[in-house]
Design a protein around this motif. Sequence first.
Motif, PDB file in Angstrom:
ATOM      1  N   LEU A  55      -2.920   2.210   8.239  1.00 49.50           N
ATOM      2  CA  LEU A  55      -2.882   2.699   6.867  1.00 49.50           C
ATOM      3  C   LEU A  55      -4.297   2.729   6.296  1.00 49.50           C
ATOM      4  N   ASP A  78      -2.536   3.039   1.061  1.00 50.85           N
ATOM      5  CA  ASP A  78      -1.811   4.284   1.327  1.00 50.85           C
ATOM      6  C   ASP A  78      -1.116   4.178   2.681  1.00 50.85           C
ATOM      7  N   PHE A  79       0.209   4.360   2.692  1.00 51.39           N
ATOM      8  CA  PHE A  79       0.965   4.308   3.936  1.00 51.39           C
ATOM      9  C   PHE A  79       0.926   5.665   4.636  1.00 51.39           C
ATOM     10  N   LEU A  80       0.930   5.614   5.973  1.00 52.76           N
ATOM     11  CA  LEU A  80       0.757   6.820   6.779  1.00 52.76           C
ATOM     12  C   LEU A  80       1.881   6.953   7.804  1.00 52.76           C
ATOM     13  N   GLY A  81       3.122   6.891   7.326  1.00 52.66           N
ATOM     14  CA  GLY A  81       4.257   6.992   8.243  1.00 52.66           C
ATOM     15  C   GLY A  81       4.572   5.693   8.947  1.00 52.66           C
ATOM     16  N   ASN A  82       4.317   4.564   8.297  1.00 53.27           N
ATOM     17  CA  ASN A  82       4.495   3.250   8.918  1.00 53.27           C
ATOM     18  C   ASN A  82       5.963   2.855   9.027  1.00 53.27           C
ATOM     19  N   ALA A  95       8.936   5.752   8.708  1.00 53.53           N
ATOM     20  CA  ALA A  95       8.313   6.920   8.081  1.00 53.53           C
ATOM     21  C   ALA A  95       7.885   6.645   6.642  1.00 53.53           C
ATOM     22  N   THR A  97       5.692   6.567   3.530  1.00 50.01           N
ATOM     23  CA  THR A  97       4.530   7.266   2.981  1.00 50.01           C
ATOM     24  C   THR A  97       4.434   6.983   1.491  1.00 50.01           C
ATOM     25  N   GLY A  98       3.237   7.115   0.954  1.00 53.84           N
ATOM     26  CA  GLY A  98       3.025   6.846  -0.461  1.00 53.84           C
ATOM     27  C   GLY A  98       2.015   5.738  -0.643  1.00 53.84           C
ATOM     28  N   ARG A  99       1.915   5.222  -1.852  1.00 50.14           N
ATOM     29  CA  ARG A  99       0.868   4.260  -2.202  1.00 50.14           C
ATOM     30  C   ARG A  99       1.451   3.055  -2.919  1.00 50.14           C
ATOM     31  N   SER A 120      16.652   9.658   3.926  1.00 49.01           N
ATOM     32  CA  SER A 120      15.354   9.481   3.270  1.00 49.01           C
ATOM     33  C   SER A 120      15.600   8.927   1.875  1.00 49.01           C
TER      34      SER A 120
END
Length: 230
Positions: A55, A78-82, A95, A97-99, A120
């Motif tokens: 991230l 910031d998450f990157l598909g974690n 998956a 994503t976001g902050r 989702s």
Amino acid sequence: SSAPKIAIDRFVEPVLDLELSGLGVGAQDLSDALGALPLRNWNSIFAPLNWSGGLNAELSLAYPIQDRLNWQLSGHVDFLGNELAISNTPLTLSALTGRIDLDREAIVSEALVGQLGGQSIDLDTKIRFGEGGGLRVDTNLDIGQVLQDFESTQTLASRVTGSSEFALELFKDRSSDALTLDIVSPLEGSVIALPAPFGKSEDQIWPTRVRWQRQEDAGVWSADIRDRWA
């Protein structure tokens, strides 16, 4: 990416300054580092969190060695598909994503989205510090879809439709000192197509709590549907 920078500028009143700025920072490494800080309730909340992936992070921590109550924290992640799994539970979010924004009062999400099983979901997330601290996530879930994701409940899944508000709270129980996960919902909006007294219409409210508690190296599940069949 850049390595964390640690500095102690004053030795009369020493302050530990930690700055982390980088792309592709290991999510588990960052979680472990935050959980290791000597702040009340942090370790119990971070210890069962198992992360995968990298991230982006911009964090700054000031920790006075002799005045630990006056620590300061600021920044964002910031998450990157974690992916996030909670130890000894079947709960896994993928998956992501976001902050999330961080300060000394709390960690709060900003447009955080993840995948739970086949759906989702938006994740309104807050981690509180200090006395009574813990992790809380608010979201809407299609219960039938959740049940479909677990082999033991797939038969029931076809009988449950609709979405309801849910709150997931991870905290240290004061009475038992056990790490506890509560999943709470009024079940309003969901339909359970079963004969009475097990059936439920969309507008009925069934205050429900499913609880997981860590006991030694395992977890124990329990459920409480208040005012039902008591």
